[in-house]
Design an enzyme around this catalytic site. Structure first.
Site, PDB file in Angstrom:
ATOM      1  N   SER A 110       0.825  -1.202   0.000  1.00  0.00           N
ATOM      2  CA  SER A 110       0.000   0.000   0.000  1.00  0.00           C
ATOM      3  C   SER A 110       0.864   1.259   0.000  1.00  0.00           C
ATOM      4  CB  SER A 110      -0.971  -0.055   1.194  1.00  0.00           C
ATOM      5  OG  SER A 110      -1.973   0.927   1.106  1.00  0.00           O
ATOM      6  N   ASP A 160     -10.404  -4.665  -4.687  1.00  0.00           N
ATOM      7  CA  ASP A 160      -9.795  -3.630  -3.849  1.00  0.00           C
ATOM      8  C   ASP A 160     -10.596  -2.341  -3.993  1.00  0.00           C
ATOM      9  OD1 ASP A 160      -8.142  -1.727  -2.610  1.00  0.00           O
ATOM     10  OD2 ASP A 160      -6.316  -2.751  -3.226  1.00  0.00           O
ATOM     11  N   HIS A 191      -8.082  -5.066  -0.294  1.00  0.00           N
ATOM     12  CA  HIS A 191      -6.819  -4.395  -0.004  1.00  0.00           C
ATOM     13  C   HIS A 191      -6.090  -5.148   1.108  1.00  0.00           C
ATOM     14  CE1 HIS A 191      -4.392  -0.819  -0.724  1.00  0.00           C
ATOM     15  NE2 HIS A 191      -4.208  -0.704   0.590  1.00  0.00           N
TER      16      HIS A 191
END
Length: 209
Positions: A110, A160, A191
């Site tokens: 991320s 996601d 995610h």
């Protein structure tokens, strides 16, 4: 000077247990810290040295590696500045801990994957490869960079909610345009990092490093 640069980040360093393994630069997601990805690093490349800094930007008390204006809206100037700082830290760490600065593979999730992608575009010489998990397209580089000898593994989830699939594909296209050999791994989750992704990434590490 190297000592001063090293102090820019709270970090954890685990020396290599085996020779000829890459050093993994572990870059956590928003709200994580220097401990978050240690187990992932050990799974990906047992015996590798692990360098894991904590992001030094706070967003509502949560560590990040660079600022953003909103979800998915980067502060590009800050991203570029922090990318250079992180690359300098990596160089200083290689001198302090005596690992090969030319054999470093970034492993980012991320927010951490986003700054790793930025480093590939701004300081490509700092990385021998990168595993980008749930990363976003960072920015268009001002000049072409040479990523021909820098294998990259991009993992993404089709469900996601934070990163549209077209954004991930745009990142993949960008890296390929810079000459990188990109292996894309898609799953149907959101995610998060799942076991199947880690297995695929470990095989990728074993193949290239």
């Amino acid at each position: 000077m190297a000592k001063d640069t090293l102090q820019h980040y709270i970090h954890h360093f685990q020396p290599a247990q085996e020779a000829n393994k890459p050093t993994l630069l572990l870059l956590h997601g928003t709200g994580g810290d220097e401990n978050d990805l240690l187990n992932l690093g050990r799974m990906l490349s047992p015996g590798s040295a692990l360098l894991s800094p904590r992001g030094n930007v706070l967003e509502n008390g949560m560590p990040r590696f660079f600022r953003r204006f909103a979800e998915g809206v980067f502060d590009i100037d800050d991203l570029k500045q922090r990318t250079v700082e992180l690359a300098d830290f990596l160089q200083a760490a290689s001198e302090e801990y005596a690992f090969d600065a030319h054999q470093v593979v970034a492993v980012g999730f991320s927010n951490g994957a986003n700054i790793a992608a930025s480093m590939l575009l701004l300081r490509p010489e700092a990385l021998a490869g990168a595993y980008l998990s749930h990363a976003m397209f960072p920015f268009e580089p001002e000049t072409q960079v040479d990523l021909q000898h820098c294998p990259i593994f991009v993992a993404a989830g089709r469900s996601d909610m934070l990163i549209p699939t077209e954004n991930t594909q745009r990142l993949i296209n960008l890296l390929e345009q810079q000459g990188a050999e990109v292996q894309a791994y898609w799953n149907n989750t959101g995610h998060t990092i799942i076991h199947e992704e880690v297995r695929e990434a470990r095989t990728w590490v074993e193949k290239h490093f």
